[in-house]
Design an enzyme around this catalytic site. Structure first.
Site, mmCIF file in Angstrom:
data_model
loop_
_atom_site.group_PDB
_atom_site.id
_atom_site.type_symbol
_atom_site.label_atom_id
_atom_site.label_comp_id
_atom_site.label_asym_id
_atom_site.label_seq_id
_atom_site.Cartn_x
_atom_site.Cartn_y
_atom_site.Cartn_z
ATOM 1 N N HIS A 92 -38.858 13.217 -57.530
ATOM 2 C CA HIS A 92 -40.233 13.183 -58.046
ATOM 3 C C HIS A 92 -40.277 13.885 -59.393
ATOM 4 O O HIS A 92 -39.498 14.798 -59.664
ATOM 5 C CB HIS A 92 -41.219 13.842 -57.071
ATOM 6 N N HIS B 279 -42.808 16.080 -61.774
ATOM 7 C CA HIS B 279 -44.054 16.858 -61.842
ATOM 8 C C HIS B 279 -44.681 16.664 -63.219
ATOM 9 O O HIS B 279 -43.994 16.803 -64.241
ATOM 10 C CB HIS B 279 -43.777 18.360 -61.725
ATOM 11 N N GLN C 243 -35.837 22.504 -55.866
ATOM 12 C CA GLN C 243 -36.304 21.293 -55.180
ATOM 13 C C GLN C 243 -36.553 21.607 -53.706
ATOM 14 O O GLN C 243 -35.678 22.151 -53.030
ATOM 15 C CB GLN C 243 -35.266 20.163 -55.309
ATOM 16 N N ASN D 115 -36.969 18.747 -60.516
ATOM 17 C CA ASN D 115 -35.998 19.647 -59.900
ATOM 18 C C ASN D 115 -34.968 18.874 -59.076
ATOM 19 O O ASN D 115 -35.330 17.979 -58.315
ATOM 20 C CB ASN D 115 -36.729 20.640 -58.982
ATOM 21 N N ASP E 120 -50.616 16.772 -56.579
ATOM 22 C CA ASP E 120 -49.852 17.756 -55.811
ATOM 23 C C ASP E 120 -50.820 18.551 -54.935
ATOM 24 O O ASP E 120 -51.902 18.950 -55.377
ATOM 25 C CB ASP E 120 -49.108 18.696 -56.771
HETATM 26 P P1 AMP Z 1 -40.258 20.423 -55.647
HETATM 27 O O1 AMP Z 1 -40.250 21.912 -55.441
HETATM 28 O O2 AMP Z 1 -39.903 19.993 -57.025
HETATM 29 O O3 AMP Z 1 -39.452 19.714 -54.582
HETATM 30 O O4 AMP Z 1 -41.771 19.994 -55.497
HETATM 31 C C1 AMP Z 1 -42.377 19.626 -54.305
HETATM 32 C C2 AMP Z 1 -43.854 19.562 -54.578
HETATM 33 O O5 AMP Z 1 -44.458 18.756 -53.598
HETATM 34 C C3 AMP Z 1 -44.573 20.919 -54.528
HETATM 35 O O6 AMP Z 1 -45.253 21.125 -55.767
HETATM 36 C C4 AMP Z 1 -45.545 20.774 -53.361
HETATM 37 O O7 AMP Z 1 -46.767 21.409 -53.613
HETATM 38 C C5 AMP Z 1 -45.700 19.275 -53.281
HETATM 39 N N1 AMP Z 1 -46.029 18.739 -51.967
HETATM 40 C C6 AMP Z 1 -45.389 18.985 -50.800
HETATM 41 N N2 AMP Z 1 -45.946 18.261 -49.802
HETATM 42 C C7 AMP Z 1 -46.938 17.537 -50.356
HETATM 43 C C8 AMP Z 1 -47.879 16.590 -49.852
HETATM 44 N N3 AMP Z 1 -47.916 16.263 -48.563
HETATM 45 N N4 AMP Z 1 -48.774 16.053 -50.713
HETATM 46 C C9 AMP Z 1 -48.759 16.393 -52.029
HETATM 47 N N5 AMP Z 1 -47.881 17.257 -52.562
HETATM 48 C C10 AMP Z 1 -46.995 17.828 -51.737
#
Ligand code: AMP
Ligand code: ZN
Length: 133
Positions: free
Chosen positions: A100, A102, A94, A87, A31
């Site tokens: 995805h 985590h 989300q 999420n 992440d």
């Molecule tokens: P969510 O809030 O469950 O949708 O999580 C999205 C996650 O994606 C967050 O923890 C962000 O830090 C992560 N994220 C967003 N863009 C990227 C990216 N380009 N590379 C790696 N992680 C990302």
């Protein structure tokens, strides 16, 4: 692949990411805004917006992969625990609309918050919910 979906692009190698694991169906990346050291994301290569859209077979494989990667992270980073978080929907936090998982390694006395205040369950609510099944 869904147009303009950043996780489709990352999962399929169009945008580079720190990859911990890859096979035909999944890519596991670090992440970019980690909650803790080792925070990783399991991304299916085929687009599904959320858990409800995810094929059963992929959902099963994702959890097996979570077990494997979380174990390596926990042991390798000497973490004390791991949260597996997923999420669905804006209301649930989300922000990227591509399913995805985590994997968040946890360390004694870290300041990560994956928590809630315990509430109460009324008889009416309980019966409503039990009536769904
Ligand atoms: P969510 O809030 O469950 O949708 O999580 C999205 C996650 O994606 C967050 O923890 C962000 O830090 C992560 N994220 C967003 N863009 C990227 C990216 N380009 N590379 C790696 N992680 C990302
Ligand atoms: Zn996607």
């Amino acid at each position: 692949m869904e147009n303009n979906c950043i996780f489709c692009k990352i999962a399929n190698g169009e945008i580079p990411a720190a990859t911990l694991y890859e096979d035909k169906e999944f890519r596991v990346i670090l992440d970019l805004g980690p909650a803790s050291k080792g925070h990783a994301l399991i991304l299916p290569k085929k687009h599904a917006e959320n858990l409800f859209e995810l094929p059963d077979e992929t959902a099963g494989k994702a959890m097996i992969l979570a077990k494997k990667i979380a174990g390596i992270l926990k042991e390798g980073l000497k973490a004390d625990g791991v949260n597996v978080v997923q999420n669905n929907g804006e209301a649930a936090g989300q922000t990227v609309m591509h399913f995805h998982l985590h994997l968040i390694p946890r360390y004694e006395n870290d300041t990560v918050q994956v928590t809630w205040k315990p509430g109460t369950l009324t008889d009416e609510e309980k019966n409503e919910i039990l009536g769904l099944f």
